[in-house]
Design a protein around this motif. Structure first.
Motif, PDB file in Angstrom:
ATOM      1  N   ARG A  10       4.755  -3.634  -2.370  1.00  0.00           N
ATOM      2  CA  ARG A  10       3.936  -2.488  -2.763  1.00  0.00           C
ATOM      3  C   ARG A  10       3.544  -2.589  -4.244  1.00  0.00           C
ATOM      4  O   ARG A  10       4.198  -3.290  -5.022  1.00  0.00           O
ATOM      5  CB  ARG A  10       4.691  -1.190  -2.492  1.00  0.00           C
ATOM      6  CG  ARG A  10       5.945  -0.992  -3.312  1.00  0.00           C
ATOM      7  CD  ARG A  10       6.777   0.173  -2.769  1.00  0.00           C
ATOM      8  NE  ARG A  10       7.930   0.436  -3.579  1.00  0.00           N
ATOM      9  CZ  ARG A  10       9.098  -0.196  -3.495  1.00  0.00           C
ATOM     10  NH1 ARG A  10       9.268  -1.152  -2.611  1.00  0.00           N
ATOM     11  NH2 ARG A  10      10.096   0.132  -4.286  1.00  0.00           N
ATOM     12  N   PHE A  19       4.172   3.452   0.814  1.00  0.00           N
ATOM     13  CA  PHE A  19       3.692   2.118   1.174  1.00  0.00           C
ATOM     14  C   PHE A  19       3.673   1.947   2.696  1.00  0.00           C
ATOM     15  O   PHE A  19       2.669   1.517   3.275  1.00  0.00           O
ATOM     16  CB  PHE A  19       4.590   1.060   0.523  1.00  0.00           C
ATOM     17  CG  PHE A  19       4.333  -0.334   1.005  1.00  0.00           C
ATOM     18  CD1 PHE A  19       3.297  -1.092   0.474  1.00  0.00           C
ATOM     19  CD2 PHE A  19       5.132  -0.905   1.989  1.00  0.00           C
ATOM     20  CE1 PHE A  19       3.060  -2.386   0.922  1.00  0.00           C
ATOM     21  CE2 PHE A  19       4.904  -2.192   2.432  1.00  0.00           C
ATOM     22  CZ  PHE A  19       3.867  -2.935   1.892  1.00  0.00           C
ATOM     23  N   PHE A  94      -2.579  -0.716  -2.018  1.00  0.00           N
ATOM     24  CA  PHE A  94      -1.161  -0.536  -1.739  1.00  0.00           C
ATOM     25  C   PHE A  94      -0.345  -1.821  -1.827  1.00  0.00           C
ATOM     26  O   PHE A  94       0.875  -1.777  -1.897  1.00  0.00           O
ATOM     27  CB  PHE A  94      -0.952   0.148  -0.370  1.00  0.00           C
ATOM     28  CG  PHE A  94      -1.251  -0.721   0.819  1.00  0.00           C
ATOM     29  CD1 PHE A  94      -0.216  -1.216   1.596  1.00  0.00           C
ATOM     30  CD2 PHE A  94      -2.549  -1.023   1.185  1.00  0.00           C
ATOM     31  CE1 PHE A  94      -0.472  -2.008   2.701  1.00  0.00           C
ATOM     32  CE2 PHE A  94      -2.821  -1.800   2.298  1.00  0.00           C
ATOM     33  CZ  PHE A  94      -1.776  -2.293   3.060  1.00  0.00           C
TER      34      PHE A  94
END
Length: 111
Positions: A10, A19, A94
């Motif tokens: 992440r 995440f 992300f």
């Protein structure tokens, strides 16, 4: 069959739960929404570590597997306008792109 395993982490400052939620509930549906996913991808999975007593802590926050029948299908998928304009930009929202590890394999079932 060609299998791609992307080990991912992440981005800094993102909680593990955030995440996982983004990977499972935003990115995966986005990925599968483009017609090229149904046309070229044979299998697509997203996985996240679970507690496993006696095993080391996970080195990555997630794993994405993408299977293609051929390199031609791989190339067509990743060259598609929908992947480039819709799916790819979401990845950096992300995923720490500098920490991604990739393994390309031809899977052979043993058992």
């Amino acid at each position: 069959m060609i299998k791609f395993a992307f080990m991912i982490n992440r981005i800094d400052g993102m909680a593990v739960e955030e995440f996982v939620e983004h990977h499972r509930n935003r990115h995966a549906p986005l990925f599968t929404s483009i017609p090229e996913a149904r046309q070229y991808v044979k299998k697509y999975t997203v996985s996240h570590p679970v507690t496993a007593e006696g095993y080391p802590a996970p080195a990555y926050d997630g794993l994405t597997e993408i299977w293609f029948e051929s390199w031609t299908d791989h190339d067509a998928f990743f060259a598609s306008k929908n992947y480039k304009e819709l799916v790819n930009p979401d990845e950096s929202r992300f995923i720490d792109m500098n920490s991604v590890a990739v393994m390309v394999t031809e899977e052979r079932v043993v058992i």
